[in-house]
Design an enzyme around this catalytic site. Structure first.
Site, PDB file in Angstrom:
ATOM      1  N   HIS A   1      19.437  10.420  -6.917  1.00 38.04           N
ATOM      2  CA  HIS A   1      19.310  11.877  -6.838  1.00 38.04           C
ATOM      3  C   HIS A   1      19.710  12.544  -8.148  1.00 38.04           C
ATOM      4  O   HIS A   1      19.027  13.446  -8.630  1.00 38.04           O
ATOM      5  CB  HIS A   1      20.156  12.427  -5.681  1.00 38.04           C
ATOM      6  CG  HIS A   1      19.410  12.421  -4.391  1.00 38.04           C
ATOM      7  ND1 HIS A   1      19.154  11.271  -3.690  1.00 38.04           N
ATOM      8  CD2 HIS A   1      18.821  13.424  -3.703  1.00 38.04           C
ATOM      9  CE1 HIS A   1      18.458  11.577  -2.617  1.00 38.04           C
ATOM     10  NE2 HIS A   1      18.231  12.870  -2.594  1.00 38.04           N
TER      11      HIS A   1
ATOM     12  N   LYS B   1      21.757  10.930   7.912  1.00 33.70           N
ATOM     13  CA  LYS B   1      22.608  11.193   9.074  1.00 33.70           C
ATOM     14  C   LYS B   1      23.626  12.260   8.696  1.00 33.70           C
ATOM     15  O   LYS B   1      24.026  12.360   7.543  1.00 33.70           O
ATOM     16  CB  LYS B   1      23.312   9.917   9.534  1.00 33.70           C
ATOM     17  CG  LYS B   1      24.287   9.343   8.525  1.00 33.70           C
ATOM     18  CD  LYS B   1      25.000   8.133   9.083  1.00 33.70           C
ATOM     19  CE  LYS B   1      25.866   7.429   8.069  1.00 33.70           C
ATOM     20  NZ  LYS B   1      27.233   7.938   7.959  1.00 33.70           N
TER      21      LYS B   1
END
Ligand code: SF4
Lengths: 188, 280
Positions: A38, A103
């Protein structure tokens, strides 16, 4: 709970019928991306450079799989905590990412960026990587092999199960659950 | 003096890595099955079913139950009448981890430097907690600790006036704040007392208690029950998506502390509650 089949790459129109809480089965390509990826993707985009795979309509899977034992395409491959990617997510959504899978809850900034760029967030069941691996039929290393399990892999999946956690209308399952919990009620 | 070759420990650690990451202990499976009977949320039930199916598949296919095969946390209880021979103890333990993680196709999840971030490539070094005990036996415990649940853990230096109510509140707030990201249903290890350092270790050790076994002190056991009920009444549920099953177990360990202090630590573990031990 309704179940929808989705095929990647995703268009906004594919996501319109989905509501927070719906079950989806994804077929097509997922790109794995964790913390370092990222950081790197965001840095590339900031410099106006092109990322190592097409982001338009793509689905990012926050996952660092375990190595493939002999005779298998992958080891265990469940989701990791999405919140750690929050600082970079708005830039990736702006560049065309249409859905992310992880999650746990997302930040208000991600929430806002999802509404702005018309993307959804899907929750997969953490700690079920052995089960989820069954839906992965092919794995290709796309970039950053030096990152090992944190490299970008392109996963070909068939009926990968997930729950819509944040939908296009901005409904957020984690927030809704939180409001029902004692945590939400007492502000603890 | 009993002489024990460190190579014996190396092999034992290797075997523990291979088993612990693949086989979810029976007490955890039983707790999950009980939770499935009691859970009323439909989504919660289907998540619990997925977890149980995953754990069965991991066992059958010899796959890691979770891809995050963790930081290798090793507890060694070393009898004081044991003489370790044939090399360096820490090196032997790390070699066991290295071999186990390679042979088992387990994920390397150790960053050699916390700020400059680079994967050590073999899941070493392990974190070793050594305790000297009377006698000439050796006991090794391996707790592969995933990042998600470990990141949700915390410690606070309360003041004595906070009492049990302060401890209870601290744990509940922590579970509310970050529990949903730690893959509930959780196993909670709570340490109360000791020092800033030993309190965290108490909490970690509490995770190793067999699920369902209460603390021998009836008052502590009552606090465990109270806290478990309170956590499960929060409504966070499996994977934080609602339900009654937020914790499978709460274990509290207590230790003497300074007259001015009330340290409390909560170490979260996820439903992938992997640990295994061997006595040599
Ligand atoms: S918290 Fe536990 S079950 Fe969830 S991803 Fe991490 S190690 Fe796996």
């Amino acid at each position: 709970m309704k179940a929808f089949s989705l095929h990647t790459p995703l268009a906004e129109s594919d996501l319109l019928p989905l509501q927070a809480g719906d079950q989806v089965l994804l077929t097509g390509r997922l790109y794995t991306a964790r913390d370092t990826v990222h950081q790197r993707l965001a840095a590339l985009l900031a410099k106006g450079l092109s990322p190592p795979f097409p982001l338009e309509g793509s689905v990012l899977y926050y996952c660092g799989p375990s190595p493939a034992p002999p005779g298998r395409v992958i080891g265990s491959a469940g989701p990791t905590t999405a919140g750690r990617m929050d600082p970079y997510t708005p830039a990736l959504l702006a560049a065309g990412v249409r859905a992310t899978i992880g999650k746990g809850p997302r930040s208000p900034a991600v929430h806002q960026a999802m509404a702005q760029y018309r993307a959804i967030y899907l929750a997969a069941t953490g700690g079920t990587g052995a089960l989820l691996a069954q839906t992965i039929t092919e794995v290709l290393l796309v970039a950053y092999p030096e990152l090992g399990p944190e490299a970008i892999y392109r996963l070909q999946v068939v009926d990968f199960p997930a729950i819509v956690a944040i939908d296009l209308a901005g409904r957020d399952l984690y927030r809704e659950v939180r409001q029902l919990t004692v945590c939400g009620g007492t502000g603890c | 003096m009993r002489e024990v070759a460190v190579s014996l420990l190396r092999d034992a650690v290797r075997d523990l890595c291979l088993e612990a990451n693949v086989v979810i202990p029976d007490d955890t499976l039983q707790a999950l099955e009980r939770a499935l009977i009691e859970e009323t949320s439909l989504r919660g039930r289907s998540i619990l079913e997925e977890i149980l199916a995953n754990d069965r598949r991991a066992r059958e296919c010899r796959l890691p139950a979770c891809q995050d095969t963790g930081l290798a946390i090793v507890f060694l209880e070393l009898g004081q009448d044991v003489s370790l021979v044939g090399g360096d103890l820490c090196q032997a333990i790390n070699e066991g981890v290295r071999q186990g993680y390679r042979r088992g196709y387990l994920r390397n999840s150790v960053s050699v430097d916390p700020l400059r971030r680079a994967n050590s490539g073999d899941n070493t070094p392990a974190v070793l907690h050594l305790e000297v005990i009377p006698g000439d036996s050796l006991r090794l415990v391996l707790l592969p600790k995933g990042g998600g649940a470990e990141n949700a853990s915390a410690l606070s230096m309360l003041t004595p006036a906070s009492g049990w109510e302060g401890v209870r509140r601290f744990v509940l707030e922590q579970v509310c704040r970050v529990g949903p990201s730690a893959c509930p249903p959780l196993v909670l290890g709570v340490g109360v007392g000791g020092s800033f350092g030993s309190c965290a270790l108490l909490a970690k050790k509490a995770l190793l208690r067999p699920l369902g076994r209460s603390h021998p002190d009836p008052q502590v056991a009552a606090w465990e029950d109270e806290l478990k009920t309170a956590v499960n009444n929060l409504g966070i549920g499996p994977m934080g998506l609602g339900g009654h099953t937020t914790a499978l177990s709460v274990a509290i360990e207590v230790a003497p502390c300074h007259i001015a202090s009330l340290p409390v630590a909560v170490n979260l573990n996820c439903h992938s509650h992997r640990h295994r031990s061997v006595t040599l």
